[in-house]
Design an enzyme around this catalytic site. Structure first.
Site, PDB file in Angstrom:
ATOM      1  NE  ARG A 103      -2.414   1.150   3.596  1.00  0.00           N
ATOM      2  CZ  ARG A 103      -3.145   1.507   4.645  1.00  0.00           C
ATOM      3  NH1 ARG A 103      -4.451   1.402   4.607  1.00  0.00           N
ATOM      4  NH2 ARG A 103      -2.575   1.956   5.737  1.00  0.00           N
ATOM      5  CB  THR A 107      -2.165   7.187  -3.227  1.00  0.00           C
ATOM      6  OG1 THR A 107      -1.566   5.878  -3.288  1.00  0.00           O
ATOM      7  CG2 THR A 107      -1.229   8.195  -3.889  1.00  0.00           C
ATOM      8  CG  ASP A 199       2.776  -1.754   9.138  1.00  0.00           C
ATOM      9  OD1 ASP A 199       2.924  -2.960   8.848  1.00  0.00           O
ATOM     10  OD2 ASP A 199       2.808  -0.851   8.287  1.00  0.00           O
TER      11      ASP A 199
HETATM   12  C1  PRP Z   1      -1.171  -4.161   4.829  1.00  0.00           C
HETATM   13  C2  PRP Z   1      -2.052  -5.368   5.063  1.00  0.00           C
HETATM   14  C3  PRP Z   1      -2.937  -5.368   3.844  1.00  0.00           C
HETATM   15  C4  PRP Z   1      -3.083  -3.902   3.542  1.00  0.00           C
HETATM   16  C5  PRP Z   1      -4.432  -3.445   4.022  1.00  0.00           C
HETATM   17  O1  PRP Z   1      -0.144  -4.466   3.961  1.00  0.00           O
HETATM   18  O2  PRP Z   1      -1.323  -6.554   5.251  1.00  0.00           O
HETATM   19  O3  PRP Z   1      -2.382  -6.062   2.749  1.00  0.00           O
HETATM   20  O4  PRP Z   1      -2.066  -3.212   4.273  1.00  0.00           O
HETATM   21  O5  PRP Z   1      -4.666  -2.139   3.656  1.00  0.00           O
HETATM   22  P1  PRP Z   1      -5.818  -1.737   2.646  1.00  0.00           P
HETATM   23  O6  PRP Z   1      -7.021  -2.521   3.025  1.00  0.00           O
HETATM   24  O7  PRP Z   1      -5.991  -0.255   2.908  1.00  0.00           O
HETATM   25  O8  PRP Z   1      -5.344  -2.000   1.256  1.00  0.00           O
HETATM   26  P2  PRP Z   1       0.958  -3.371   3.532  1.00  0.00           P
HETATM   27  O9  PRP Z   1       0.547  -2.696   2.270  1.00  0.00           O
HETATM   28  O10 PRP Z   1       1.260  -2.487   4.693  1.00  0.00           O
HETATM   29  O11 PRP Z   1       2.205  -4.231   3.157  1.00  0.00           O
HETATM   30  P3  PRP Z   1       3.052  -5.305   3.987  1.00  0.00           P
HETATM   31  O12 PRP Z   1       2.183  -6.514   4.129  1.00  0.00           O
HETATM   32  O13 PRP Z   1       4.222  -5.534   3.089  1.00  0.00           O
HETATM   33  O14 PRP Z   1       3.460  -4.728   5.308  1.00  0.00           O
HETATM   34  N1  URA Z   2      -2.083  -2.120   7.292  1.00  0.00           N
HETATM   35  C1  URA Z   2      -1.769  -2.484   8.556  1.00  0.00           C
HETATM   36  O1  URA Z   2      -0.841  -3.275   8.766  1.00  0.00           O
HETATM   37  N2  URA Z   2      -2.488  -1.976   9.572  1.00  0.00           N
HETATM   38  C2  URA Z   2      -3.514  -1.130   9.388  1.00  0.00           C
HETATM   39  O2  URA Z   2      -4.141  -0.709  10.363  1.00  0.00           O
HETATM   40  C3  URA Z   2      -3.814  -0.746   8.059  1.00  0.00           C
HETATM   41  C4  URA Z   2      -3.098  -1.270   7.034  1.00  0.00           C
END
Ligand code: PRP
Ligand code: URA
Length: 209
Positions: A103, A107, A199
């Site tokens: 993500r 944005t 996170d």
């Molecule tokens: C996190 C989580 C989801 C996403 C959720 O991943 O594991 O995939 O965010 O957010 P959304 O519903 O707003 O799309 P992230 O993009 O932080 O990546 P990561 O798993 O590499 O930490």
């Molecule tokens: N991704 C995460 O890991 N935590 C949140 O709360 C939202 C997105």
């Protein structure tokens, strides 16, 4: 959209451990895995059950046999990898497809960076695996990909879901079936779930921002 908030006391207890900011990566990973198993147990309650004949001490017997060939497990990288082993406890033979999405923190849009789907994915039920459903953008993008590849049905398990993400997912893919350990209050201004877990990827992989 079918949405099940699993209210089992063990799930609530374990989620409390994850919400504790003092819980470090080792315990966090362990408990994420345990909840993944409990959610997968709920999400597979309608798994097709066939039979096979075995020889027992008392003679031949038809016993139950789940068809894991009808499923593919789909963790969304990166945090979904922390969820995968707990699901594989129950479905050790199910082929795994992975979708890499990150993500964009400005944005909040998912950026695709890797994808490797099981070659025989068409017609299967995809069990999408991600700890967090926040805006819903990542899950929607992943399901777009799975449907384009021919998946017949999508089930999804999330540790924590935001109401905003559930609404967005329902608008985009109302036929998705969701199991989650908690539907939390809302998103903050940065797209993080409140109270949430922080996170999840950083906590699983020990990479504090
Ligand atoms: C996190 C989580 C989801 C996403 C959720 O991943 O594991 O995939 O965010 O957010 P959304 O519903 O707003 O799309 P992230 O993009 O932080 O990546 P990561 O798993 O590499 O930490
Ligand atoms: N991704 C995460 O890991 N935590 C949140 O709360 C939202 C997105």
């Amino acid at each position: 959209m079918k949405t099940v908030e699993v209210r089992h006391p063990l799930v609530a207890h374990k989620l409390g451990l994850l919400r504790d900011a003092a819980t470090g990566p080792a315990l966090f990973r362990q408990v994420v895995g345990e909840i993944a198993t409990l959610l997968a147990y709920e999400a597979t309650a309608d798994l097709a059950l066939g039979t096979r004949r075995i020889d027992t001490w008392a003679g031949p017997l038809d016993v139950g046999r789940c068809d894991q060939d009808a499923i593919t497990l789909v963790p969304i990288l990166r945090a979904g990898l922390g969820f995968l082993p707990g699901v594989q406890v129950l479905l050790p033979s199910a082929p795994v497809s992975v979708i890499g999405l990150r993500r964009d923190e400005e944005t909040l849009q998912p950026q695709a960076y890797y994808q490797r789907l099981y070659r025989d994915i068409a017609g299967r039920t995809a069990l999408l695996i991600d700890p967090m459903l926040a805006t819903g953008g990542s899950a929607i993008a992943a399901i777009d990909t799975l449907k384009a590849a021919g998946c017949a049905r999508v089930k999804a398990i999330f540790l924590v879901s935001a109401p905003e993400g559930l609404r967005a997912l329902e608008a985009a893919h109302p036929d998705t079936e969701v199991w989650t350990a908690a539907i939390d209050d809302r998103l903050n201004d940065h797209g993080y779930i409140l109270p949430g877990l922080g996170d999840a990827g950083d906590r699983i992989f020990g990479t504090p921002a």
